[in-house]
Design a protein around this motif. Structure first.
Motif, mmCIF file in Angstrom:
data_model
loop_
_atom_site.group_PDB
_atom_site.id
_atom_site.type_symbol
_atom_site.label_atom_id
_atom_site.label_comp_id
_atom_site.label_asym_id
_atom_site.label_seq_id
_atom_site.Cartn_x
_atom_site.Cartn_y
_atom_site.Cartn_z
ATOM 1 N N THR A 45 0.826 -1.207 0.000
ATOM 2 C CA THR A 45 0.000 0.000 0.000
ATOM 3 C C THR A 45 0.856 1.251 0.000
ATOM 4 O O THR A 45 0.574 2.199 -0.745
ATOM 5 N N GLU A 115 -4.178 -3.595 -6.303
ATOM 6 C CA GLU A 115 -4.451 -2.165 -6.094
ATOM 7 C C GLU A 115 -4.310 -1.337 -7.374
ATOM 8 O O GLU A 115 -4.784 -0.211 -7.435
ATOM 9 N N THR A 142 -2.968 5.234 3.324
ATOM 10 C CA THR A 142 -2.365 3.992 3.814
ATOM 11 C C THR A 142 -2.998 3.573 5.137
ATOM 12 O O THR A 142 -3.335 2.399 5.326
#
Length: 193
Positions: A45, A115, A142
């Motif tokens: 992330t 993602e 995040t």
């Protein structure tokens, strides 16, 4: 601080029921080692959202304020519609392909790939384009991802079954709609100014 708080809350809501949250559930069920999974999600992330935030900051520096306001407003409204479309997990073969890299490596790679082009990555681009606080946006998005995904890794489907995902999606859609309308029609409000 506004960039951090909005980024955290919007992404945490957007992530509920998202394919990466489903992926976190699959990883937890398959490997049953929560710490390397959570750490893999965190690193994936951070890298993904840092790149997305950099793109958003770059876009802002190359477009005029009026053009950017319209792009952001319409993007937030489009995101509101996208939030109402349920995600499905189609990364099972990706998981199998990378499982030889261990729990952390598998999580890192499949989560990063999942993602790419996902709602939360696009939201990160949009928020970084909106706010000049690039690091706060990346930190917030995040944290939002971790707030939504880490509990799933530890609590699994007990948690997922108790959260009304459809209601969370509707609330998220309404938040994105409001943010889009504010950007378009009230640019000086401070929320998206």
């Amino acid at each position: 601080m506004e960039a951090f708080l909005i980024s955290t809350s919007v992404v945490a809501l957007a992530e509920m029921g998202d394919k990466t949250q489903l992926l976190a559930l699959v990883l937890a069920a398959r490997f049953r080692k929560p710490w390397p999974i959570v750490f893999g999600i965190l690193v994936a992330t951070l890298v993904n959202h840092a790149l997305a935030g950099a793109l958003g900051a770059w876009v802002t520096s190359h477009l005029g304020e009026s053009t950017m306001r319209w792009i952001l407003g319409l993007s937030f409204i489009a995101m509101a519609g996208w939030m109402l479309i349920p995600d499905k997990l189609d990364d099972e073969e990706e998981l199998d392909k990378h499982s030889r890299w261990g729990v952390f490596g598998t999580t890192l790679v499949v989560f990063f790939l999942a993602e790419m082009g996902d709602k939360t990555q696009i939201v990160t681009v949009m928020l970084a384009a909106k706010y000049s606080a690039y690091l706060w946006v990346v930190a917030g998005t995040t944290l939002g991802m971790m707030l939504a995904n880490a509990p799933v890794v530890w609590l699994g489907d007990k948690l997922v079954k108790r959260v009304p995902i459809r209601a969370v999606h509707v609330i998220s859609a309404l938040i994105f709609l409001v943010l889009g309308l504010l950007a378009l029609f009230l640019p000086g409000t401070g929320v998206l100014a």
